[in-house]
Design a protein around this motif. Structure first.
Motif, PDB file in Angstrom:
ATOM      1  N   ALA A  86     -13.702  32.409  31.485  1.00 15.87           N
ATOM      2  CA  ALA A  86     -13.670  33.234  30.468  1.00 15.87           C
ATOM      3  C   ALA A  86     -12.581  33.787  29.830  1.00 15.87           C
ATOM      4  CB  ALA A  86     -14.096  34.564  31.435  1.00 15.87           C
ATOM      5  N   GLY A  87     -11.270  33.246  30.393  1.00 16.74           N
ATOM      6  CA  GLY A  87      -9.992  33.798  29.973  1.00 16.74           C
ATOM      7  C   GLY A  87      -9.597  35.135  30.229  1.00 16.74           C
ATOM      8  N   TYR A  88      -8.441  35.466  30.498  1.00 15.66           N
ATOM      9  CA  TYR A  88      -7.992  36.757  31.094  1.00 15.66           C
ATOM     10  C   TYR A  88      -7.721  37.497  30.001  1.00 15.66           C
ATOM     11  CZ  TYR A  88      -4.751  39.756  33.712  1.00 15.66           C
ATOM     12  OH  TYR A  88      -4.051  41.099  34.002  1.00 15.66           O
ATOM     13  N   VAL A  89      -8.531  38.943  29.998  1.00 11.11           N
ATOM     14  CA  VAL A  89      -8.496  40.034  29.123  1.00 11.11           C
ATOM     15  C   VAL A  89      -7.382  40.916  29.583  1.00 11.11           C
ATOM     16  CG1 VAL A  89      -9.963  41.374  27.763  1.00 11.11           C
ATOM     17  CG2 VAL A  89     -10.936  39.529  28.621  1.00 11.11           C
ATOM     18  N   ASP A 111      -9.135  31.314   8.187  1.00  7.10           N
ATOM     19  CA  ASP A 111      -9.344  32.219   8.732  1.00  7.10           C
ATOM     20  C   ASP A 111      -8.592  32.373  10.018  1.00  7.10           C
ATOM     21  OD1 ASP A 111     -11.572  34.635   9.121  1.00  7.10           O
ATOM     22  OD2 ASP A 111     -11.111  33.786  11.080  1.00  7.10           O
ATOM     23  N   PRO A 112      -7.990  33.668  10.385  1.00  5.62           N
ATOM     24  CA  PRO A 112      -6.934  33.766  11.517  1.00  5.62           C
ATOM     25  C   PRO A 112      -7.741  33.231  12.925  1.00  5.62           C
ATOM     26  CG  PRO A 112      -7.286  35.960  10.306  1.00  5.62           C
ATOM     27  CD  PRO A 112      -8.142  34.986   9.582  1.00  5.62           C
ATOM     28  N   SER A 113      -8.916  33.116  12.853  1.00 12.34           N
ATOM     29  CA  SER A 113      -9.467  32.529  14.131  1.00 12.34           C
ATOM     30  C   SER A 113      -9.239  31.030  14.180  1.00 12.34           C
ATOM     31  CB  SER A 113     -11.042  32.774  14.194  1.00 12.34           C
ATOM     32  OG  SER A 113     -11.660  31.953  13.174  1.00 12.34           O
ATOM     33  N   TRP A 114      -8.558  30.433  13.236  1.00  8.70           N
ATOM     34  CA  TRP A 114      -8.331  29.150  13.022  1.00  8.70           C
ATOM     35  C   TRP A 114      -6.920  28.738  13.440  1.00  8.70           C
ATOM     36  CZ3 TRP A 114     -11.267  24.571  10.705  1.00  8.70           C
ATOM     37  CH2 TRP A 114     -12.787  25.268  10.613  1.00  8.70           C
ATOM     38  N   VAL A 115      -5.967  29.911  13.798  1.00  5.30           N
ATOM     39  CA  VAL A 115      -4.677  29.924  13.848  1.00  5.30           C
ATOM     40  C   VAL A 115      -4.167  30.303  15.400  1.00  5.30           C
ATOM     41  CG1 VAL A 115      -2.550  30.803  12.943  1.00  5.30           C
ATOM     42  CG2 VAL A 115      -4.246  30.342  11.412  1.00  5.30           C
ATOM     43  N   ILE A 116      -3.043  29.518  15.843  1.00  8.10           N
ATOM     44  CA  ILE A 116      -2.487  30.131  17.129  1.00  8.10           C
ATOM     45  C   ILE A 116      -0.989  30.047  16.911  1.00  8.10           C
ATOM     46  CG2 ILE A 116      -2.789  28.138  18.307  1.00  8.10           C
ATOM     47  CD1 ILE A 116      -3.238  29.682  20.937  1.00  8.10           C
ATOM     48  N   MET A 117      -0.167  31.005  17.575  1.00 11.79           N
ATOM     49  CA  MET A 117       1.335  31.141  17.346  1.00 11.79           C
ATOM     50  C   MET A 117       1.672  30.492  18.889  1.00 11.79           C
ATOM     51  SD  MET A 117       1.240  32.124  14.655  1.00 11.79           S
ATOM     52  CE  MET A 117       3.087  32.167  14.235  1.00 11.79           C
ATOM     53  N   ARG A 121      12.659  29.920  19.249  1.00  9.72           N
ATOM     54  CA  ARG A 121      11.259  29.090  20.293  1.00  9.72           C
ATOM     55  C   ARG A 121      10.010  29.708  19.574  1.00  9.72           C
ATOM     56  NH1 ARG A 121      12.772  25.775  20.173  1.00  9.72           N
ATOM     57  NH2 ARG A 121      11.322  24.903  21.503  1.00  9.72           N
ATOM     58  N   LEU A 122       9.379  29.239  18.453  1.00  8.04           N
ATOM     59  CA  LEU A 122       8.353  29.424  17.700  1.00  8.04           C
ATOM     60  C   LEU A 122       7.671  28.297  17.304  1.00  8.04           C
ATOM     61  CD1 LEU A 122       9.635  32.730  15.874  1.00  8.04           C
ATOM     62  CD2 LEU A 122       7.590  32.600  17.525  1.00  8.04           C
ATOM     63  N   GLY A 123       6.376  28.211  17.026  1.00  9.90           N
ATOM     64  CA  GLY A 123       5.438  27.084  16.706  1.00  9.90           C
ATOM     65  C   GLY A 123       4.181  27.758  16.486  1.00  9.90           C
ATOM     66  N   LEU A 124       3.471  26.736  15.880  1.00  6.26           N
ATOM     67  CA  LEU A 124       1.818  27.505  15.500  1.00  6.26           C
ATOM     68  C   LEU A 124       0.998  26.198  15.247  1.00  6.26           C
ATOM     69  CD1 LEU A 124       1.145  26.716  12.177  1.00  6.26           C
ATOM     70  CD2 LEU A 124       2.730  28.593  11.706  1.00  6.26           C
ATOM     71  N   ALA A 125      -0.258  26.449  15.672  1.00  3.47           N
ATOM     72  CA  ALA A 125      -1.246  25.415  15.199  1.00  3.47           C
ATOM     73  C   ALA A 125      -2.273  25.792  14.485  1.00  3.47           C
ATOM     74  CB  ALA A 125      -1.745  24.806  16.461  1.00  3.47           C
ATOM     75  N   VAL A 126      -3.014  24.872  13.507  1.00  3.15           N
ATOM     76  CA  VAL A 126      -4.213  25.294  13.107  1.00  3.15           C
ATOM     77  C   VAL A 126      -5.246  24.154  13.495  1.00  3.15           C
ATOM     78  CG1 VAL A 126      -5.215  25.225  10.702  1.00  3.15           C
ATOM     79  CG2 VAL A 126      -2.806  26.111  11.002  1.00  3.15           C
ATOM     80  N   ALA A 127      -6.512  24.869  14.017  1.00  7.15           N
ATOM     81  CA  ALA A 127      -7.519  24.083  14.339  1.00  7.15           C
ATOM     82  C   ALA A 127      -8.615  24.784  14.431  1.00  7.15           C
ATOM     83  CB  ALA A 127      -7.105  23.554  15.782  1.00  7.15           C
ATOM     84  N   ARG A 128     -10.004  24.067  14.735  1.00  6.17           N
ATOM     85  CA  ARG A 128     -11.079  24.843  14.916  1.00  6.17           C
ATOM     86  C   ARG A 128     -11.037  26.048  15.698  1.00  6.17           C
ATOM     87  NH1 ARG A 128     -15.563  22.142  11.999  1.00  6.17           N
ATOM     88  NH2 ARG A 128     -14.100  21.054  10.638  1.00  6.17           N
ATOM     89  N   PRO A 129     -11.788  27.006  15.555  1.00 10.34           N
ATOM     90  CA  PRO A 129     -11.873  28.246  16.381  1.00 10.34           C
ATOM     91  C   PRO A 129     -12.070  27.908  17.745  1.00 10.34           C
ATOM     92  CG  PRO A 129     -12.959  28.826  14.499  1.00 10.34           C
ATOM     93  CD  PRO A 129     -12.712  27.118  14.346  1.00 10.34           C
ATOM     94  N   GLU A 130     -13.021  26.719  18.306  1.00 12.29           N
ATOM     95  CA  GLU A 130     -13.080  26.352  19.607  1.00 12.29           C
ATOM     96  C   GLU A 130     -11.973  25.846  20.304  1.00 12.29           C
ATOM     97  OE1 GLU A 130     -14.936  25.662  16.689  1.00 12.29           O
ATOM     98  OE2 GLU A 130     -15.854  23.830  17.129  1.00 12.29           O
ATOM     99  N   SER A 177      -9.617  28.701  20.636  1.00 11.91           N
ATOM    100  CA  SER A 177      -9.846  29.678  21.698  1.00 11.91           C
ATOM    101  C   SER A 177      -9.798  29.028  23.154  1.00 11.91           C
ATOM    102  CB  SER A 177     -11.617  30.012  21.653  1.00 11.91           C
ATOM    103  OG  SER A 177     -12.206  30.123  22.642  1.00 11.91           O
ATOM    104  N   ALA A 178      -9.605  27.824  23.415  1.00 10.35           N
ATOM    105  CA  ALA A 178      -9.350  27.155  24.495  1.00 10.35           C
ATOM    106  C   ALA A 178      -7.757  27.253  24.918  1.00 10.35           C
ATOM    107  CB  ALA A 178      -9.618  25.600  24.332  1.00 10.35           C
TER     108      ALA A 178
END
Lengths: 349, 349
Positions: free
Chosen positions: A12-15, B78-84, B219-228, B231-232
């Motif tokens: 589920a992931g930690y919330v 969309d922001p759901s496609w991005v992670i820092m 120490r900063l990076g980012l990725a763009v990928a599918r929301p799935e 989310s993982a």
């Protein structure tokens, strides 16, 4: 179909808890310190930012040499027994990666810090929990525990009591694997298992800067352990895991023990006063050795108290867990915040 | 005996390159940016430190909401496609944890970034490498690659060329698992595989702030990928992985694209000038699309050049790897630093 690992797809992931963004809240739900960090921390960060941030273009010290040296001197260990981390969460994560492979077992006390379970799930490791007896010992702990890691939160969160060192020694003897003593809150009490690291090769002590050092926003932690353990953790961590500003903040915070002690003394005083006052209005309060208290309302309906406080913009922590839902975890803020909170609780009745 | 996992006990651990501590060196060995970060970054960090660092006592935004929003707008997702992330290294690590369990295979191009192999070792995953053809395509890449992840560094480090998007598309089609395009150096060229994330569900693009944004120290990076995928990765990362100062630095850096472009243009100009000048003194220089060049000395004895530069306090990168030992990787510094370096290389002969 993306080939996600099964354990990751299913977890589920930690919330993290609710964090209000608008001002005006008394925020007693995350065990943050109500006081700012040492002025030396701000000075050190400002110095590292000199000349238009010129230093930021360069990689940080991958070995965190200075911070390790200062930690080693503070606690009386050789620097090879110390590792710094991006919050103690990074250490808990990497300890699992070092010792528990897929299908291996780790364990912890329930109730304590449930994030151990999330970290084990990520790894694909199995999780076992042990309950507590009425006198706060571990229920049914075997004479020989074969799991790879046993996590012991001491002081316990959210209940606030500490395990004493004699008891921790018996646990270390019974653990075939690693005994991690998670001392996130230890600066708010007088005991610590740190000296046991010398005596038991399987004891690892972790600390955080998020509570007593007022640096939750900087993500800093440390561990003291045998050099073999430190060396394994060094292999696993990202080689540049700590940024330059976090590194100088850690060193400066550790070097200002006078500030730490003064801040902690204020919080302990407020805690003891607040606990006594809550007792006077009928609450049952666990004696606390941390920067929060766990308290049960006279009618044991803590959700009602939580909601009533929430409507007054006072945020405390309620757990729906059957073992915890009779009480509330309330972080100790400033004396003024706790006076307001006490008055609200008296009024709520 | 501590019950270390076998893969951890046996692995050597990644050893970062030599970083001189005393001043006076021209440091061209770590692909750092010679210019300071945007003044907006320094302003943002200074603002976050206001009121005696009062904000630092509070946890950061676990979701990096603002930085994700700015990234999403910048790249049209969309922001759901991005992670820092805490450096793109954290992403590479967590991508392996998301997709490759113990015994699963990941692959990458050799030569490129050998840290992929260290990360796979930590996980207990298997590693396969693919070589390069003379025209910089991947040698013997199968029609269907069954490994869990294929890491493609583009621009390639240390050789400096980029894979074009048509070719990356054929790779994405052949990969059953994830194709990670590691674009650490992409801001120094004109192409990018970012748009392909829309077209192929298995493409993940990673970026770092360490090179073009002059923020190796943060120490900063980012990725763009599918929301799935995002989310993982969100499940796997430490829930508070980025400190408050890093978060505001990321947002401010992304918002100052004018500064980025100006800095990058200077480095590209210097790179093209330096490459041409080296050619005039007999070096064979790979055309570079990054902030370094890979160059072979007239006598192909690059270790001799490395040593002679070292004795002049100019630090470049020499790899003992048989595929690379004919050349040197030289980071592009300021024009002045490169003039000094060129003069030294001409003198060394």
């Amino acid at each position: 179909m993306l080939p996600l690992r099964k354990n990751i797809a299913e977890m589920a992931g930690y919330v993290p808890g609710f964090q209000p963004e608008e001002p005006g809240w008394i925020k007693l739900n995350s065990n943050e310190n109500p006081y700012p960090p040492s002025p030396k921390v701000v000075e050190a960060i400002t110095a590292e930012m000199a000349n238009g941030g010129e230093n930021l273009r360069k990689y940080p010290d991958a070995a965190s040499k200075e911070a390790r040296q200062v930690t080693a001197e503070l606690y009386g260990f050789d620097p090879s027994w110390v590792i710094m981390a991006n919050g103690s969460d990074e250490l808990l994560n990497n300890l699992i990666r070092a010792f528990a492979g897929e299908g291996d077992e780790i364990a912890y006390v329930h109730p304590s810090y449930s994030y151990y379970a999330a970290l084990a799930e990520i790894q694909g490791a199995k999780v076992r929990t042990f309950g507590l007896t009425k006198d706060f010992q571990i229920a049914d702990f075997p004479d020989r525990y074969d799991g790879k890691i046993f996590f012991l939160t001491s002081p316990n969160a959210p209940l606030g009591f500490s395990f004493d060192n004699n008891y921790i020694e018996t646990l270390a003897e019974r653990c075939v694997g690693i005994l991690v003593v998670d001392e996130a809150y230890v600066d708010f009490t007088d005991a610590s298992a740190m000296e046991l690291v010398n005596k038991y090769e399987n004891i690892v002590v972790t600390r955080t800067f998020s509570k007593s050092y007022s640096l939750a926003g900087m993500r800093l932690g440390l561990a003291v352990a045998r050099p073999e353990v430190v060396s394994a953790l060094d292999k696993i961590r990202d080689h540049y895991h700590l940024d330059r500003l976090a590194l100088v903040a850690a060193t400066a915070a550790l070097q200002d023990q006078a500030y730490l002690l003064a801040t902690v003394a204020k919080i302990r005083d407020t805690r003891d006063w607040f606990s006594a006052e809550l007792g006077k209005i009928g609450y049952r309060v666990n004696p606390s050795q941390a920067n929060y208290i766990f308290a049960e309302s006279p009618d044991s309906n803590s959700k009602r108290i939580y909601d009533a406080l929430f409507s007054r913009k006072i945020l405390v922590r309620y757990f729906s867990d059957p073992l915890l839902r009779h009480g509330l975890r309330i972080t100790i803020g400033t004396r003024e915040e706790m006076e307001t909170t006490l008055a609200a609780m008296a009024e709520i009745g």
